[in-house]
Design a protein around this motif. Structure first.
Motif, PDB file in Angstrom:
ATOM      1  N   ALA A 253       0.840  -1.195   0.000  1.00 11.85           N
ATOM      2  CA  ALA A 253       0.000   0.000   0.000  1.00 11.85           C
ATOM      3  C   ALA A 253       0.876   1.247   0.000  1.00 11.85           C
ATOM      4  N   ILE A 254       0.505   2.218  -0.850  1.00 13.16           N
ATOM      5  CA  ILE A 254       1.231   3.488  -0.919  1.00 13.16           C
ATOM      6  C   ILE A 254       0.206   4.630  -0.926  1.00 13.16           C
ATOM      7  N   PRO A 255       0.122   5.419   0.137  1.00 15.77           N
ATOM      8  CA  PRO A 255      -0.778   6.573   0.119  1.00 15.77           C
ATOM      9  C   PRO A 255      -0.304   7.594  -0.926  1.00 15.77           C
ATOM     10  N   VAL A 256      -1.248   8.222  -1.619  1.00 17.51           N
ATOM     11  CA  VAL A 256      -0.887   9.216  -2.633  1.00 17.51           C
ATOM     12  C   VAL A 256      -2.022  10.209  -2.818  1.00 17.51           C
ATOM     13  N   ASP A 257      -1.666  11.439  -3.112  1.00 17.79           N
ATOM     14  CA  ASP A 257      -2.613  12.465  -3.552  1.00 17.79           C
ATOM     15  C   ASP A 257      -2.289  12.747  -5.010  1.00 17.79           C
ATOM     16  N   ILE A 258      -3.093  12.217  -5.927  1.00 17.92           N
ATOM     17  CA  ILE A 258      -2.738  12.308  -7.346  1.00 17.92           C
ATOM     18  C   ILE A 258      -2.809  13.730  -7.888  1.00 17.92           C
ATOM     19  N   SER A 259      -3.449  14.644  -7.159  1.00 17.76           N
ATOM     20  CA  SER A 259      -3.505  16.035  -7.613  1.00 17.76           C
ATOM     21  C   SER A 259      -2.221  16.789  -7.295  1.00 17.76           C
TER      22      SER A 259
ATOM     23  N   PRO B   9       1.780  16.675  -7.799  1.00 16.27           N
ATOM     24  CA  PRO B   9       2.838  15.971  -8.538  1.00 16.27           C
ATOM     25  C   PRO B   9       3.969  15.472  -7.649  1.00 16.27           C
ATOM     26  N   ASP B  10       4.276  16.183  -6.563  1.00 13.72           N
ATOM     27  CA  ASP B  10       5.308  15.708  -5.643  1.00 13.72           C
ATOM     28  C   ASP B  10       4.883  14.406  -4.973  1.00 13.72           C
ATOM     29  N   SER B  11       3.605  14.314  -4.590  1.00  9.14           N
ATOM     30  CA  SER B  11       3.085  13.097  -3.975  1.00  9.14           C
ATOM     31  C   SER B  11       3.117  11.937  -4.968  1.00  9.14           C
ATOM     32  N   VAL B  12       2.814  12.215  -6.220  1.00 16.10           N
ATOM     33  CA  VAL B  12       2.840  11.161  -7.249  1.00 16.10           C
ATOM     34  C   VAL B  12       4.259  10.661  -7.459  1.00 16.10           C
ATOM     35  N   ARG B  13       5.215  11.576  -7.524  1.00 14.76           N
ATOM     36  CA  ARG B  13       6.611  11.153  -7.693  1.00 14.76           C
ATOM     37  C   ARG B  13       7.071  10.306  -6.502  1.00 14.76           C
ATOM     38  N   ALA B  14       6.637  10.696  -5.296  1.00 15.98           N
ATOM     39  CA  ALA B  14       6.989   9.917  -4.107  1.00 15.98           C
ATOM     40  C   ALA B  14       6.366   8.526  -4.169  1.00 15.98           C
ATOM     41  N   MET B  15       5.128   8.439  -4.681  1.00 18.03           N
ATOM     42  CA  MET B  15       4.469   7.143  -4.851  1.00 18.03           C
ATOM     43  C   MET B  15       5.284   6.234  -5.768  1.00 18.03           C
ATOM     44  N   THR B  16       5.705   6.773  -6.895  1.00 21.33           N
ATOM     45  CA  THR B  16       6.436   5.966  -7.868  1.00 21.33           C
ATOM     46  C   THR B  16       7.796   5.558  -7.329  1.00 21.33           C
ATOM     47  N   ASP B  17       8.446   6.451  -6.598  1.00 23.62           N
ATOM     48  CA  ASP B  17       9.731   6.111  -5.981  1.00 23.62           C
ATOM     49  C   ASP B  17       9.562   4.973  -4.971  1.00 23.62           C
TER      50      ASP B  17
ATOM     51  N   TRP C 113       0.025  13.449 -14.178  1.00 24.01           N
ATOM     52  CA  TRP C 113       1.141  13.297 -13.232  1.00 24.01           C
ATOM     53  C   TRP C 113       1.510  11.819 -13.078  1.00 24.01           C
ATOM     54  N   CYS C 114       0.502  10.965 -12.988  1.00 20.51           N
ATOM     55  CA  CYS C 114       0.781   9.539 -12.802  1.00 20.51           C
ATOM     56  C   CYS C 114       1.466   8.937 -14.027  1.00 20.51           C
TER      57      CYS C 114
END
Length: 264
Positions: free
Chosen positions: A75-81, A83-91, A137-138
């Motif tokens: 599980a990875i929390p993310v706020d797709i709106s 872009p920093d949160s999306v990059r952190a998700m992918t990392d 972003w995703c």
């Protein structure tokens, strides 16, 4: 997931797939109906699943349930709106399971009600920022590594609302979901030369998401030639596009709407 007013047959996920076994897929919107179903199917097919959503508690409940089957999932929390949160998700996904092979982006705000001239400016901005910008972003977050390894699949969930309007649904949703299809067309053209295939799936009403009022349920039943059976057909469409069956499909919109929309 919100209880559905429609029958939801329990269709078991497919068996481990030679196409997807060992592949790493990011699935967003896993706390919701489509995203959760997609995550279950890809996990059952033998993929490593990085499951993401902004609703952390609900996300972890879905992931723990899938993990109990022996699946490889985190599980990875993310706020797709954001872009920093999306990059952190992918990392975080890469750290756990290595390079990303497949993205299935299902996270979105469900079709909200409202008349365009009665909604404030922040409503339009929020729907566009989550449903359209979030899709970009995703996709952008996984593209460079897919180009580098010359392999990847990106599947964005649009909607028949890209072509069908509603007297009660906010037109911001129509605009965002139409924009997703335009994005798929543009990205596909740029990425095909790198063997990265980008496609959209356009579901009709699946009976999950925002609860419907009685009039809406009556309308949906009358206008869907095939019974509304939940998110399973959408998840299976994503499996097709991610596997060998989708190896010659790029820039397409796969209409999975129970006959609500014909053609595209």
């Amino acid at each position: 997931m919100i209880s559905s007013p429609f029958p939801q047959p329990q269709v078991p996920p497919g068996t481990v797939s030679a196409d997807l076994a060992g592949k790493h897929v990011i699935v967003t919107g896993v706390a919701g109906g489509i995203g959760g179903c997609v995550a279950r199917h890809f996990a059952a097919a033998g993929a490593h699943v990085s499951a993401a959503d902004i609703r952390e508690q609900a996300l972890r409940a879905v992931v723990e349930d899938i993990k109990s089957t022996g699946a490889s999932i985190q599980a990875i929390p993310v706020d797709i709106s954001n872009p920093d949160s999306v990059r952190a998700m992918t990392d975080a996904a890469r750290t756990a399971f290595g390079p990303v092979d497949i993205l299935v982006h299902a996270a979105a705000i469900d079709a909200p009600r409202g008349l365009a001239w009665e909604l404030d400016d922040s409503h339009w901005q929020r729907i566009i920022n989550v449903d359209l910008n979030g899709s970009f972003w995703c996709a952008k977050s996984v593209i460079p590594e897919m180009i580098e390894k010359r392999q990847g699949r990106i599947i964005l969930i649009s909607s028949v609302s890209a072509k069908i309007g509603s007297a009660s649904t906010s037109c911001a949703y129509n605009a965002a979901k139409s924009g997703v299809i335009g994005m798929v067309i543009g990205l596909a053209k740029q990425l095909e030369q790198h063997n990265v295939l980008v496609n959209a799936v356009a579901p009709g009403s699946i009976g999950t998401g925002e609860p419907m009022i009685e009039e809406e349920i009556t309308f949906e039943v009358a206008n869907y030639p095939l019974p509304i059976v939940g998110p399973d057909p959408v998840a299976r469409a994503c499996l097709y596009l991610a596997g060998s069956g989708g190896s010659w499909t790029s820039g397409s919109v796969l209409n999975v709407s129970g006959g609500r929309l014909h053609g595209w």
